[in-house]
Scaffold this motif. Sequence first.
Motif, short mmCIF file in Angstrom:
data_model
loop_
_atom_site.label_atom_id
_atom_site.label_comp_id
_atom_site.label_asym_id
_atom_site.label_seq_id
_atom_site.Cartn_x
_atom_site.Cartn_y
_atom_site.Cartn_z
N PRO A 67 9.91 -7.22 3.21
CA PRO A 67 11.35 -7.07 3.02
C PRO A 67 12.00 -5.96 3.83
CG PRO A 67 10.19 -5.95 1.25
CD PRO A 67 9.14 -6.60 2.11
N GLY A 68 11.23 -5.23 4.64
CA GLY A 68 11.76 -4.04 5.30
C GLY A 68 12.97 -4.29 6.17
N VAL A 69 12.91 -5.31 7.03
CA VAL A 69 14.04 -5.60 7.92
C VAL A 69 15.27 -5.98 7.10
CG1 VAL A 69 14.93 -7.26 9.60
CG2 VAL A 69 12.69 -6.20 9.95
N ARG A 70 15.09 -6.90 6.18
CA ARG A 70 16.22 -7.36 5.37
C ARG A 70 16.85 -6.21 4.59
NH1 ARG A 70 15.56 -8.75 0.41
NH2 ARG A 70 13.35 -9.31 0.70
N LEU A 71 16.02 -5.34 4.03
CA LEU A 71 16.53 -4.21 3.26
C LEU A 71 17.28 -3.23 4.15
CD1 LEU A 71 16.59 -2.69 0.55
CD2 LEU A 71 14.38 -1.68 1.15
N ALA A 72 16.74 -2.96 5.34
CA ALA A 72 17.39 -2.04 6.27
C ALA A 72 18.77 -2.54 6.67
CB ALA A 72 16.52 -1.86 7.51
N VAL A 73 18.86 -3.82 6.98
CA VAL A 73 20.16 -4.39 7.38
C VAL A 73 21.12 -4.41 6.20
CG1 VAL A 73 21.30 -6.49 8.20
CG2 VAL A 73 19.18 -5.71 9.28
N GLU A 74 20.63 -4.78 5.04
CA GLU A 74 21.47 -4.82 3.83
C GLU A 74 22.13 -3.47 3.56
OE1 GLU A 74 20.66 -4.64 -0.93
OE2 GLU A 74 19.34 -5.94 0.22
N LEU A 75 21.39 -2.39 3.74
CA LEU A 75 21.90 -1.06 3.42
C LEU A 75 22.53 -0.36 4.62
CD1 LEU A 75 19.09 0.25 1.03
CD2 LEU A 75 21.29 -0.80 0.44
N GLY A 76 22.59 -1.04 5.77
CA GLY A 76 23.23 -0.45 6.94
C GLY A 76 22.42 0.65 7.58
N ALA A 77 21.10 0.55 7.53
CA ALA A 77 20.25 1.57 8.16
C ALA A 77 20.46 1.60 9.66
CB ALA A 77 18.77 1.29 7.84
N GLY A 118 0.80 -1.21 0.00
CA GLY A 118 0.00 0.00 0.00
C GLY A 118 0.83 1.26 0.00
N ALA A 119 2.16 1.10 0.16
CA ALA A 119 3.06 2.26 0.14
C ALA A 119 4.13 2.03 -0.93
CB ALA A 119 3.66 2.48 1.52
N PHE A 120 5.34 1.56 -0.54
CA PHE A 120 6.42 1.37 -1.51
C PHE A 120 6.96 -0.05 -1.42
CE2 PHE A 120 6.06 5.81 -0.59
CZ PHE A 120 6.13 6.41 -1.85
N ASP A 121 7.17 -0.68 -2.59
CA ASP A 121 7.66 -2.05 -2.60
C ASP A 121 9.18 -2.07 -2.42
OD1 ASP A 121 8.87 -1.52 -5.11
OD2 ASP A 121 7.22 -2.45 -6.23
N GLU A 122 9.76 -3.26 -2.42
CA GLU A 122 11.19 -3.38 -2.14
C GLU A 122 12.05 -2.65 -3.16
OE1 GLU A 122 14.64 -6.82 -1.50
OE2 GLU A 122 12.54 -7.41 -1.74
N THR A 123 11.73 -2.79 -4.43
CA THR A 123 12.53 -2.14 -5.48
C THR A 123 12.47 -0.62 -5.34
OG1 THR A 123 12.17 -3.99 -7.00
CG2 THR A 123 12.84 -1.88 -7.96
N GLN A 124 11.29 -0.10 -5.14
CA GLN A 124 11.12 1.35 -4.98
C GLN A 124 11.83 1.84 -3.71
OE1 GLN A 124 6.88 1.19 -4.91
NE2 GLN A 124 6.65 1.53 -7.12
N SER A 125 11.68 1.09 -2.63
CA SER A 125 12.29 1.47 -1.36
C SER A 125 13.81 1.48 -1.47
CB SER A 125 11.86 0.51 -0.26
OG SER A 125 10.46 0.56 -0.05
N ARG A 126 14.37 0.46 -2.11
CA ARG A 126 15.83 0.40 -2.26
C ARG A 126 16.34 1.60 -3.08
NH1 ARG A 126 16.36 -4.39 -3.54
NH2 ARG A 126 17.55 -5.27 -1.80
N ALA A 127 15.62 1.94 -4.12
CA ALA A 127 16.04 3.06 -4.97
C ALA A 127 16.08 4.37 -4.18
CB ALA A 127 15.10 3.19 -6.17
N VAL A 128 15.03 4.60 -3.38
CA VAL A 128 14.98 5.82 -2.57
C VAL A 128 16.12 5.83 -1.55
CG1 VAL A 128 13.65 7.04 -0.80
CG2 VAL A 128 12.51 6.20 -2.86
N LEU A 129 16.31 4.73 -0.86
CA LEU A 129 17.32 4.67 0.20
C LEU A 129 18.74 4.81 -0.36
CD1 LEU A 129 15.74 1.82 2.32
CD2 LEU A 129 15.91 4.23 2.98
N LYS A 130 19.01 4.17 -1.49
CA LYS A 130 20.36 4.27 -2.06
C LYS A 130 20.66 5.69 -2.54
CE LYS A 130 22.53 0.88 -3.85
NZ LYS A 130 23.07 -0.23 -4.66
N SER A 131 19.67 6.35 -3.09
CA SER A 131 19.87 7.75 -3.51
C SER A 131 20.14 8.64 -2.30
CB SER A 131 18.65 8.26 -4.28
OG SER A 131 18.50 7.59 -5.50
N ALA A 132 19.40 8.40 -1.21
CA ALA A 132 19.61 9.18 0.02
C ALA A 132 20.99 8.92 0.60
CB ALA A 132 18.53 8.84 1.04
N GLN A 133 21.41 7.66 0.57
CA GLN A 133 22.74 7.30 1.07
C GLN A 133 23.83 7.99 0.25
OE1 GLN A 133 23.74 3.01 0.89
NE2 GLN A 133 23.97 3.15 3.12
N GLU A 134 23.66 8.01 -1.05
CA GLU A 134 24.63 8.67 -1.93
C GLU A 134 24.66 10.18 -1.69
OE1 GLU A 134 23.31 7.45 -5.76
OE2 GLU A 134 24.01 5.36 -5.49
#
Length: 386
Positions: free
Chosen positions: A229-239, A197-213
């Motif tokens: 996928p939220g927990v896995r994505l957060a850990v993967e990107l070092g949130a 209902g909000a953002f899927d994994e692909t969309q979320s990863r794109a936003v987070l990687k741009s913010a990290q950069e």
Amino acid sequence: MDVSTLITGIGELTTNDDELGSLTDAAVVLDGERIAWVGAASAAPDADSRVDVRGRAVLPGWVDSHTHLLFAGDRTAEFSARMAGKPYQAGGIAVTVEATRAASDTELLKNLLLHVGEANRQGTTTIETKTGYGLTVTDEVRAARIAASVVDDVTFLGAHLVPPGSEAESYVDLVRGDMLSAVAPFVRWADVFCETGAFDETQSRAVLKSAQEAGLGLRVHGNQLGPGPGVRLAVELGAASVDHCTHLTPSDVDCLANSDTVATLLPACDLSTRQPLPDARALLDAGATVALASNCNPGSSYTSSMAFCVATAVLQMRMSVDEAVRAATWGGARALRRETGDGAVGVIRVGARADLHVLDAPSTTHLAYRPGVPLTHSVYRKGARL
């Protein structure tokens, strides 16, 4: 010139410092905005002024690491409908977006100050808040600018919801492009609502990687409405944190336990949305770092009471009092990466920020032993009594 204050007569002092531990018959010296001395009351040095708290308990100020305080409008009707059986859905955010866009800067600032003051009076001395109720470049920048003038940490949450009338992929491009560039000077963190209902994994990863950069730290709204996928994505990107964690698999728990990502639990939100409460015990037993936060917002968790969150964690989530208090102080500081160094929060030790919460009770146990009772006696933030 800084003025020093001796806080003495402390019956129980919770420091969150590994060397100091919990002290009895203790004292603390505040010098300007920092803590200058901690130890036994009998050995306390002189100071410019002296306050005897007469056996009361003292702990670090609450660190509320997840709020949405920059908003306008009211969602009482939504809450009433939910209590009558209507399920919670992410789309209700749009109601607040409409009201927030229509509000003036003065109205938004007044509302923010009202809620921050309310939190301060209950012992909260460090507050993070998010944008995310503007969802246009102009409105997100406005929210970030106003929030940055008041709170300790501001998080960019342009990826809160795809606004009505927008197409998801083009909106994601806006968030990670022009919106991110415009908001970045006012914020320290970026977040994304990674949820059905909000953002899927692909969309979320794109936003987070741009913010990290762009040099921003990362946070994630994850696993609130169901497994995902939220927990896995957060850990993967070092949130720094993944917040909600209501629906966790054993793999999610292991992932958090073997990472530096804090699991921030928001029990008031789960109660308000009639979701199950997070399995705090599984996280703690696995060795994950846990924080508690209010998630104060007008739709799903309209409370600024960290004491309520602590009492809920103890009474309904099988956390001990010590674990819950630590999660609402040091845990929140860790989620904001503010628990170490000069001016650290969530801890009472020499060099830490002079933030103290004095309870009208002899121990922190009373926070759960007497749930719902206002137990804040006095609050010091940056050495000043509020």
